[in-house]
Scaffold this motif. Structure first.
Motif, PDB file in Angstrom:
ATOM      1  N   PRO A   7       0.813  -1.232   0.000  1.00 49.04           N
ATOM      2  CA  PRO A   7       0.000   0.000   0.000  1.00 49.04           C
ATOM      3  C   PRO A   7       0.841   1.274   0.000  1.00 49.04           C
ATOM      4  O   PRO A   7       0.464   2.263  -0.645  1.00 49.04           O
ATOM      5  CB  PRO A   7      -0.823  -0.116   1.292  1.00 49.04           C
ATOM      6  N   ASP A   8       1.984   1.256   0.699  1.00 47.38           N
ATOM      7  CA  ASP A   8       2.844   2.437   0.701  1.00 47.38           C
ATOM      8  C   ASP A   8       3.336   2.778  -0.696  1.00 47.38           C
ATOM      9  O   ASP A   8       3.404   3.948  -1.085  1.00 47.38           O
ATOM     10  CB  ASP A   8       4.096   2.207   1.558  1.00 47.38           C
ATOM     11  N   ARG A   9       3.706   1.765  -1.432  1.00 46.23           N
ATOM     12  CA  ARG A   9       4.251   1.996  -2.762  1.00 46.23           C
ATOM     13  C   ARG A   9       3.158   2.403  -3.743  1.00 46.23           C
ATOM     14  O   ARG A   9       3.384   3.194  -4.649  1.00 46.23           O
ATOM     15  CB  ARG A   9       5.002   0.763  -3.251  1.00 46.23           C
ATOM     16  N   LEU A  10       1.992   1.864  -3.553  1.00 48.09           N
ATOM     17  CA  LEU A  10       0.864   2.270  -4.394  1.00 48.09           C
ATOM     18  C   LEU A  10       0.521   3.741  -4.118  1.00 48.09           C
ATOM     19  O   LEU A  10       0.294   4.530  -5.048  1.00 48.09           O
ATOM     20  CB  LEU A  10      -0.337   1.382  -4.061  1.00 48.09           C
ATOM     21  N   ALA A  11       0.523   4.108  -2.854  1.00 48.95           N
ATOM     22  CA  ALA A  11       0.238   5.505  -2.492  1.00 48.95           C
ATOM     23  C   ALA A  11       1.336   6.422  -3.025  1.00 48.95           C
ATOM     24  O   ALA A  11       1.071   7.550  -3.458  1.00 48.95           O
ATOM     25  CB  ALA A  11       0.132   5.637  -0.977  1.00 48.95           C
TER      26      ALA A  11
END
Lengths: 148, 148
Positions: A7-11
């Motif tokens: 999720p961090d990388r998607l954000a």
DNA sequence: CAAGATTGAACGTTCAATCTTC
DNA sequence: GAAGATTGAACGTTCAATCTTG
């Protein structure tokens, strides 16, 4: 190796897109308002200037990340405005150079400081030296991964 | 405060643009090839999905960083393909919702994993956790500077 | 008269086809 | 036959104008 981003990388990817859209919109509006110059035209002038005044159409298209037919027509329009001209390539009868004219050089000269102030205002001034070093490290990996 | 960026920051801005162009080109090509879905359509489906299925045209335009007339026509085309429909807003006679249809939801469901794998492959997998933290810090500053 | 949304007309981009030269 | 470049036709985007409602 994960097949999907966490999720961090998607954000992070979303922030990347959002920053890109916001900054380029403002830089384009400024060049248009102050110099009647579309950002894509400024980009062509810049690349030609850096290349010593001339580049082959193919190389120029790659340099400005443009589709080749789109660039061909953009150069038509810029030629009609007297900013560039085309020249045959001496030792390759298929090739064409796009060449900066005097007026193109002059507009480039008058527009570069404005644009650089824009990059400072909308992008660079918000980043610490640490940010710059970290982003350059990360972006270098991305750019190099896409060179293949 | 400098009025112009130093060379490192100017180079960083170029890397940013280059990475953006390379990555988005590949992600768009993948969605088009595998799902016959333009990236901008996927983006609309995604935002509507995240908003619970409906957004007003204006909000949707902001969410996808699109011009309002461009979005209006894009929604026309997506409506013609049965992916979204328009609905009146109950308490504001000027407003229109864009609403996900069943087919739109289904296409979103089938396309999200593909796209996320693309983001992983073209972007996320190249970054260490340290890169991610540093970029998120820097990009957050940029995004917030452009919220005004 | 301002805000939300759409539209006509002009303009820019794209794909596939084409032309020329290698 | 492949590479460099351009072109026709279809498509997408944009600006300013318009319509409707607040």
């Amino acid at each position: 190796m994960a097949t999907r981003p966490d999720p961090d990388r998607l954000a992070l990817w979303r922030s990347f897109l959002e920053a890109h859209a916001a900054i380029t919109t403002k830089l384009a509006a400024e060049l248009q308002a102050e110099r009647q110059l579309p950002l894509a035209w400024f980009d062509v002038l810049t690349r030609l200037g850096e290349a010593g005044g001339r580049l082959r159409m193919r190389e120029l298209a790659v340099a400005v990340s443009a589709n080749k037919s789109s660039l061909s027509r953009q150069v038509d329009r810029m030629e009609a405005e007297g900013l560039v001209r085309r020249e045959d390539v001496a030792d390759d009868g298929r090739g064409q150079f796009a060449v900066l004219t005097k007026a193109g050089r002059e507009l480039l000269r008058r527009s570069t400081p404005l644009h650089q102030r824009g990059v400072q205002r909308e992008f660079a001034q918000h980043l610490t030296d640490t940010d710059v070093a970290a982003m350059q490290r990360a972006l270098a990996k991305l750019v190099s991964a896409h060179k293949d």
